[in-house]
Design a protein around this motif. Structure first.
Motif, PDB file in Angstrom:
ATOM      1  N   TRP A  77       0.843  -1.205   0.000  1.00 30.35           N
ATOM      2  CA  TRP A  77       0.000   0.000   0.000  1.00 30.35           C
ATOM      3  C   TRP A  77       0.878   1.254   0.000  1.00 30.35           C
ATOM      4  O   TRP A  77       0.668   2.175  -0.787  1.00 30.35           O
ATOM      5  CB  TRP A  77      -0.893  -0.018   1.225  1.00 30.35           C
ATOM      6  N   PHE A 108      -3.017  -3.359  -4.937  1.00 35.21           N
ATOM      7  CA  PHE A 108      -4.325  -3.463  -5.569  1.00 35.21           C
ATOM      8  C   PHE A 108      -5.386  -2.705  -4.774  1.00 35.21           C
ATOM      9  O   PHE A 108      -6.198  -1.970  -5.352  1.00 35.21           O
ATOM     10  CB  PHE A 108      -4.710  -4.932  -5.722  1.00 35.21           C
ATOM     11  N   LEU A 109      -5.386  -2.878  -3.456  1.00 30.85           N
ATOM     12  CA  LEU A 109      -6.389  -2.184  -2.626  1.00 30.85           C
ATOM     13  C   LEU A 109      -6.191  -0.681  -2.662  1.00 30.85           C
ATOM     14  O   LEU A 109      -7.170   0.072  -2.670  1.00 30.85           O
ATOM     15  CB  LEU A 109      -6.316  -2.706  -1.187  1.00 30.85           C
ATOM     16  N   ASN A 110      -4.952  -0.227  -2.704  1.00 23.20           N
ATOM     17  CA  ASN A 110      -4.695   1.202  -2.775  1.00 23.20           C
ATOM     18  C   ASN A 110      -5.194   1.749  -4.112  1.00 23.20           C
ATOM     19  O   ASN A 110      -5.729   2.855  -4.169  1.00 23.20           O
ATOM     20  CB  ASN A 110      -3.203   1.492  -2.618  1.00 23.20           C
ATOM     21  N   GLN A 111      -5.029   0.991  -5.168  1.00 26.99           N
ATOM     22  CA  GLN A 111      -5.491   1.432  -6.482  1.00 26.99           C
ATOM     23  C   GLN A 111      -7.008   1.492  -6.534  1.00 26.99           C
ATOM     24  O   GLN A 111      -7.577   2.399  -7.146  1.00 26.99           O
ATOM     25  CB  GLN A 111      -4.965   0.490  -7.547  1.00 26.99           C
ATOM     26  N   GLN A 112      -7.677   0.544  -5.878  1.00 28.06           N
ATOM     27  CA  GLN A 112      -9.125   0.470  -5.937  1.00 28.06           C
ATOM     28  C   GLN A 112      -9.827   1.477  -5.028  1.00 28.06           C
ATOM     29  O   GLN A 112     -10.962   1.852  -5.280  1.00 28.06           O
ATOM     30  CB  GLN A 112      -9.603  -0.938  -5.593  1.00 28.06           C
ATOM     31  N   ILE A 113      -9.144   1.879  -3.972  1.00 32.39           N
ATOM     32  CA  ILE A 113      -9.799   2.779  -3.001  1.00 32.39           C
ATOM     33  C   ILE A 113      -9.482   4.216  -3.294  1.00 32.39           C
ATOM     34  O   ILE A 113      -8.620   4.699  -3.772  1.00 32.39           O
ATOM     35  CB  ILE A 113      -9.386   2.415  -1.575  1.00 32.39           C
TER      36      ILE A 113
END
Length: 141
Positions: A24, A136-141
């Motif tokens: 992240w 991935f989570l940082n990109q999606q949020i």
């Protein structure tokens, strides 16, 4: 008993979560591809050092303290690292969290008597998955 029942899932989950925070942070900094490569190589080398019992810290430290000049150099380096630890306390805490989660996984694998190669593979896979999951989570949020 099945090998899947012996795997320490809780420790591997902690490894996954701790490396996801690293992923992240690196993704948030919009780091270049070579930073990701250096991170993966560093993860690989640190896991080799943690999971292989044939690496003895004793032998490594004896090389550093053979002469007075080396001892002085190690002391100055230790003081510099202590300063960096204080200056970048947040980074130090994140690194310490990752290291502790990895060591816990190694101890759990060792306590159930699984192969060190399996311990290395599972921990390495979870750490890379965590790194990718954090990005991935940082990109999606």
């Amino acid at each position: 008993m099945s090998i899947l029942k012996k795997i320490p899932w809780f420790s591997l989950t902690l490894v996954l979560l701790s490396y996801s925070t690293l992923g992240w942070v690196i993704f948030e900094e919009k780091a270049h591809w070579y930073i990701w490569l250096i991170t993966v190589v560093t993860i690989l080398l640190s896991l080799i050092c943690v999971t292989n019992p044939w690496l003895k810290l004793n032998q490594c430290f004896s090389i550093l303290f053979k002469s007075n000049a080396r001892t002085f150099g190690v002391t100055v380096l230790a003081a510099l690292l202590f300063f960096l630890m204080i200056a970048w306390f947040r980074v130090f805490l994140d690194t310490l969290l990752i290291l502790c989660a990895t060591i816990l996984a190694k101890i759990d694998f060792q306590s159930v008597g699984l192969n060190p190669a399996l311990a290395f593979g599972c921990t390495f896979l979870c750490s890379l998955l965590g790194l990718a999951l954090g990005a991935f989570l940082n990109q999606q949020i």
